[in-house]
Design an enzyme around this catalytic site. Structure first.
Site, PDB file in Angstrom:
ATOM      1  N   HIS C 192       0.783  -1.163   0.038  1.00 51.02           N
ATOM      2  CA  HIS C 192       0.068   0.096  -0.050  1.00 51.02           C
ATOM      3  C   HIS C 192       0.939   1.280  -0.449  1.00 51.02           C
ATOM      4  CE1 HIS C 192      -3.742   2.890   0.369  1.00 51.02           C
ATOM      5  NE2 HIS C 192      -3.275   3.049   1.437  1.00 51.02           N
ATOM      6  N   GLY C 201      -6.726   3.547   1.807  1.00 46.13           N
ATOM      7  CA  GLY C 201      -8.088   3.623   0.471  1.00 46.13           C
ATOM      8  C   GLY C 201      -7.004   3.864  -0.517  1.00 46.13           C
ATOM      9  N   LEU C 227     -10.107  -3.731   3.600  1.00 48.35           N
ATOM     10  CA  LEU C 227      -9.082  -3.640   2.636  1.00 48.35           C
ATOM     11  C   LEU C 227      -7.917  -2.603   3.714  1.00 48.35           C
ATOM     12  CD1 LEU C 227      -8.760  -2.480   0.380  1.00 48.35           C
ATOM     13  CD2 LEU C 227      -9.611   0.018   0.317  1.00 48.35           C
ATOM     14  N   ASP C 228      -6.057  -2.932   3.284  1.00 48.94           N
ATOM     15  CA  ASP C 228      -5.749  -1.630   3.707  1.00 48.94           C
ATOM     16  C   ASP C 228      -5.185  -2.290   6.345  1.00 48.94           C
ATOM     17  OD1 ASP C 228      -4.943  -1.177   1.954  1.00 48.94           O
ATOM     18  OD2 ASP C 228      -5.880   0.605   1.869  1.00 48.94           O
ATOM     19  N   GLU C 229      -6.078  -3.525   6.209  1.00 43.44           N
ATOM     20  CA  GLU C 229      -6.634  -3.506   7.475  1.00 43.44           C
ATOM     21  C   GLU C 229      -5.492  -4.424   8.166  1.00 43.44           C
ATOM     22  OE1 GLU C 229      -7.347  -1.518   9.614  1.00 43.44           O
ATOM     23  OE2 GLU C 229      -8.365  -0.099   9.362  1.00 43.44           O
TER      24      GLU C 229
END
Lengths: 283, 283, 283, 283
Positions: C192, C201, C227-229
């Site tokens: 990311h 995000g 998402l992205d976690e």
């Protein structure tokens, strides 16, 4: 492009900035960025880099340069104007290890190296394929101590033929003669695989491992007749520990070398570097 | 505290970990952390640090150590057990510049330096107030080349009197004699204000400035009879540029020195450092 | 190769290290490296990674694994042995920006990525040439929100066909369904382009520029349904200043992304990463 | 001192540098350093900082400022001249944790913080001794949500009484009212113990630990009415790993906080920071 860079070096005295900026204003140039530095406030040397834009720049270039002569004389200036639209011609010299060459080719491919990579010269065939696949001429010139003069003769002919402005030694493991170096003063950038002045000379990773350092580094510098003693442009380091043997240090070091050399080359291409005695001013 | 650290050094061979961990298990010790390293997979040296907890540790300590002797002999181990509850006694040597001393005092005050700062010895009076205000004895012993032997005699008496385990040279600008150094092998930590092996010896910032480096550094190391050549414990660097003169480099360097020395001292206090020949293994 | 890695996860209790190291010793295995970690000293979880060498390892593998069952049961272990000689099969997913893909290909070419890059899947044709020129199969599967299910069906078939162990999202700009993610738990690594949890995000560089941060970063993590976690594996940052616009930040960021993703992938291939809840333990 | 700094903000147009530098030259001022920045080359905002020296500066100051008015009007400049000899008065606000306060006091003692630390205000008695021992007035004003208005009233009286130019929140854990903040626009510097915009608000280390990040950070920023949303001045980070619990992260973080806050304060004192919308330009 209507953009150019004005590089000035002269004895410090009041009024330089005023005179130059007025001159540019009178020629309809808009100053985009400006940096200056005085080595010593009392009677020292003054350095300035001005990036400017000017309509129809290339048409006016000659007039702009000639008109500046009286001012330049008044302030005893050492100066030049570099036009962004005139891409510099680069020759890359490389031996066996291709990582620094690859980094430069990569940056160039993605449009981040504003230059013309005119040719690659190597004393090995290793890199031929990757270079030629990009449409860049590759010259294999075997080299060793004994044939140094002849080798450099061949190289100089190629450099002349391609009108080379900058030579990048991307891990080229041959020593250049003073004569060769003098022909390209402050126009040969080398990457040394240590944090200079530590580990000058051969086999820096081996010696770093022997010494038990906790960080290794890389140094990009202009080449002078003193081996590894030229003006330093950029340095960086990476952490190592007791688990890293010589081979491990080399791997870590390679990624430092790549970025340190690429940064130096880009700064040179952006006309950001001024050499003063044995140091660089990087604006 | 029921916590201790087991440090082992021996020729590598299969079965060491199994034997040691079984021994600890048989004595109801729970392994909290364990690190190991082998210099050379083939017939090399093996190093291990085990941190363990054990109920009634101090009561059993003697038994634990005596019981280990047969194993130690079998594997030809060089070993020791360090008990966390036995704080080490530190002597800090300092000259005029107090920044490294201050950092250590600060860490100590906030409970991050698990040791007893037994005394501070200085060849200047500068630091007396800040040291004594914390209830730490301060000894002023003027020093120079000519009276080195007498000075060290006085220092050794104090070190003996306070039962000192570790000497920290927090910018102490006097050279120690071989004789003195031998009495505290791997127990004197120095901070050198350069990225060793660059700028060995005096005035590293001045020489860094002259050389035009783009980064300056600091190195903490154990003191040996070779000046600035002892086993390196930790290093770090900071960026400088053409605007930083010698004075500016010194300022930037001081904050690097502070943290590099404090880290080395803490690692020593945590028994994380094993010296092997002229290198350190830091677990 | 006769080298393997033993990964263990179990409730902490005394005797684990002793039992495992004795077991390995009894099977003539020499421990090369060993790391352990306990989340909570009191009744917590215990994690261990042992790298060992053993003559005729592949011949004995079955016996080694079966013989361990009683011990594993006794300590309620979650365990596996990974054999270094069994290279993992990687699928790389990429969209338009090739820099992360290129870094992985490069590392692989120079022998630093110990894996088999089985195939590259992209929703663009951009990377086809560079992938195929290395003899790696390239699959173009156009993708968008509407056809997600069908796209993933095609991808899953390919992943099955190539027996893929690890999926690397090297700037693949499509969101994966929960269903897809569950099929590769802790086996999908994403990069990311921000310092998570900042700028979760879309368009992190744009938002970083808007916010006026002085550093930008990149984060590699395992993909979960949030998402992205997912569990963070590695992060790094680079300095920016007011002169860097969004485009400039992106350039600086790309070189951070490259190294952060490559490091995470290498650690995974070395079986150094253990996922515990939503965190990683990186040995 | 005869040194001053000229800060200018105006719509970009050709001729600004020429006009200002000519003006300074006509007043016998020698430009020592000069930085400029244009947000947007087309019709954007122009920012400039010029450091200059001028004989008898303080005698001429009034004349210098008045004489500039026509130029300022012509270019619609927002400008000021800051005289280096006029030390700024600082108020430091602190709660329980003293590390950031200590760093500032230390820098001040060693002559590296060119300002007058006029007073320290705290809602705890913890720091009284260390502050008063340096001869700096210390005010204990207990604070909590309920009595915010009265507390700020007392604080404002003290700030007025000591003619304070800059408020430094050195880990002051009370929220300030909009009203208070407006009275010191771009003159309150806070240190937030996370890498903003990650972990806005309370307990960032706790949340960083929960999230499993591999780096923690600190951010210094000007305080606005939006909590932790003001213009960022400086940020830095430090590495953590799975072994670092919340307490460990806090320790590592504290040394980052110290240096990030000190740098921001020094840049402010050097008049290097220009706030533009919600960002800073740091020359």
């Amino acid at each position: 492009e209507n953009r150019a860079r004005f590089l000035i070096k002269c004895p410090d005295q009041p009024g330089i900035v005023a005179a130059v900026s007025k001159y540019l204003y009178d020629h309809e140039a808009n100053i985009v960025a400006s940096d200056q530095y005085t080595v010593d406030p009392e009677g020292g040397e003054f350095f300035m880099r001005i990036e400017f834009e000017c309509p129809d720049l290339l048409v006016r270039a000659e007039m702009l340069e000639e008109g500046f002569l009286p001012l330049a004389e008044k302030f005893q200036m050492n100066w030049k104007i570099m036009y962004v639209s005139e891409l510099k011609n680069i020759a890359i010299f490389v031996s066996k290890e291709p990582h620094c060459l690859l980094e430069l080719l990569w940056e160039w491919q993605s449009g981040d190296l504003m230059a013309n990579i005119a040719l690659v010269i190597s004393n090995h065939e290793t890199a031929r394929e990757m270079v030629e696949s990009l449409g860049i001429p590759f010259y294999y010139i075997p080299a060793n101590k004994e044939i140094r003069i002849q080798v450099e003769q061949q190289q100089k002919e190629l450099l002349g033929q391609y009108d080379v402005d900058l030579i990048v030694l991307a891990r080229y493991m041959q020593i250049l003669t003073n004569d060769f170096v003098k022909g390209y003063e402050n126009r040969i950038i080398n990457i040394h695989h240590s944090f200079l002045p530590a580990f000058i000379g051969a086999k820096p990773y081996e010696r770093a491992y022997q010494r038990g350092v906790k960080m290794i580094g890389a140094t990009s510098h202009y080449v002078t007749s003193d081996l590894d003693e030229g003006p330093i442009i950029e340095q960086n380091i990476g952490r190592v520990d007791h688990r890293d043997n010589e081979e491990g240090m080399k791997k870590i070091g390679q990624s430092i070398e790549r970025s340190v050399l690429a940064r130096a080359v880009k700064w040179h291409l952006d006309d950001r570097i001024i050499v003063h005695r044995n140091k660089t001013i990087v604006f």
